[in-house]
Write a protein that holds these residues in place. Structure first.
Motif, PDB file in Angstrom:
ATOM      1  N   ASN A  41       0.817  -1.201   0.000  1.00  0.00           N
ATOM      2  CA  ASN A  41       0.000   0.000   0.000  1.00  0.00           C
ATOM      3  C   ASN A  41       0.859   1.262   0.000  1.00  0.00           C
ATOM      4  O   ASN A  41       0.519   2.237  -0.656  1.00  0.00           O
ATOM      5  CB  ASN A  41      -0.921  -0.024   1.222  1.00  0.00           C
ATOM      6  N   GLU A  42       1.959   1.234   0.732  1.00  0.00           N
ATOM      7  CA  GLU A  42       2.789   2.422   0.879  1.00  0.00           C
ATOM      8  C   GLU A  42       4.215   2.021   1.222  1.00  0.00           C
ATOM      9  O   GLU A  42       4.436   1.039   1.932  1.00  0.00           O
ATOM     10  CB  GLU A  42       2.210   3.301   1.991  1.00  0.00           C
ATOM     11  N   GLN A  43       5.171   2.782   0.713  1.00  0.00           N
ATOM     12  CA  GLN A  43       6.580   2.584   1.040  1.00  0.00           C
ATOM     13  C   GLN A  43       7.145   3.908   1.531  1.00  0.00           C
ATOM     14  O   GLN A  43       6.791   4.965   1.016  1.00  0.00           O
ATOM     15  CB  GLN A  43       7.386   2.161  -0.190  1.00  0.00           C
ATOM     16  N   SER A  44       8.047   3.831   2.515  1.00  0.00           N
ATOM     17  CA  SER A  44       8.730   5.025   2.981  1.00  0.00           C
ATOM     18  C   SER A  44      10.097   4.604   3.504  1.00  0.00           C
ATOM     19  O   SER A  44      10.391   3.418   3.634  1.00  0.00           O
ATOM     20  CB  SER A  44       7.919   5.744   4.056  1.00  0.00           C
ATOM     21  N   ASN A  58       3.822  -0.479   4.322  1.00  0.00           N
ATOM     22  CA  ASN A  58       2.469  -0.643   4.836  1.00  0.00           C
ATOM     23  C   ASN A  58       1.801  -1.567   3.830  1.00  0.00           C
ATOM     24  O   ASN A  58       1.645  -1.193   2.666  1.00  0.00           O
ATOM     25  CB  ASN A  58       1.786   0.722   4.898  1.00  0.00           C
TER      26      ASN A  58
END
Length: 66
Positions: A41-44, A58
């Motif tokens: 869903n999300e990368q950081s 995420n």
């Protein structure tokens, strides 16, 4: 008809986003059975001294409910 459920899992790694994703799946697999898919869903990333020192993901994990 199959009933599917989705959970959201957060994980991190000092190596890569792929490693963080694998860690999320490994951890979820300890208590969740019949996992069908994983969606990033999300990368950081966290930065220290101008360099990436941590990768975060995420993910959403889909599994079949028995």
């Amino acid at each position: 008809m199959a009933v599917l459920k989705v959970i959201e899992v957060l994980a991190n790694s000092s190596k890569s986003w792929e490693d963080a994703t694998n860690k999320a799946l490994e951890q979820a697999s300890r208590s969740v059975k019949n996992i069908r898919s994983i969606y990033i869903n999300e990368q950081s990333a966290t930065v220290k001294d101008g360099k990436i020192d941590g990768y975060r993901v995420n993910v959403k994990i889909t599994f079949e409910v028995q």
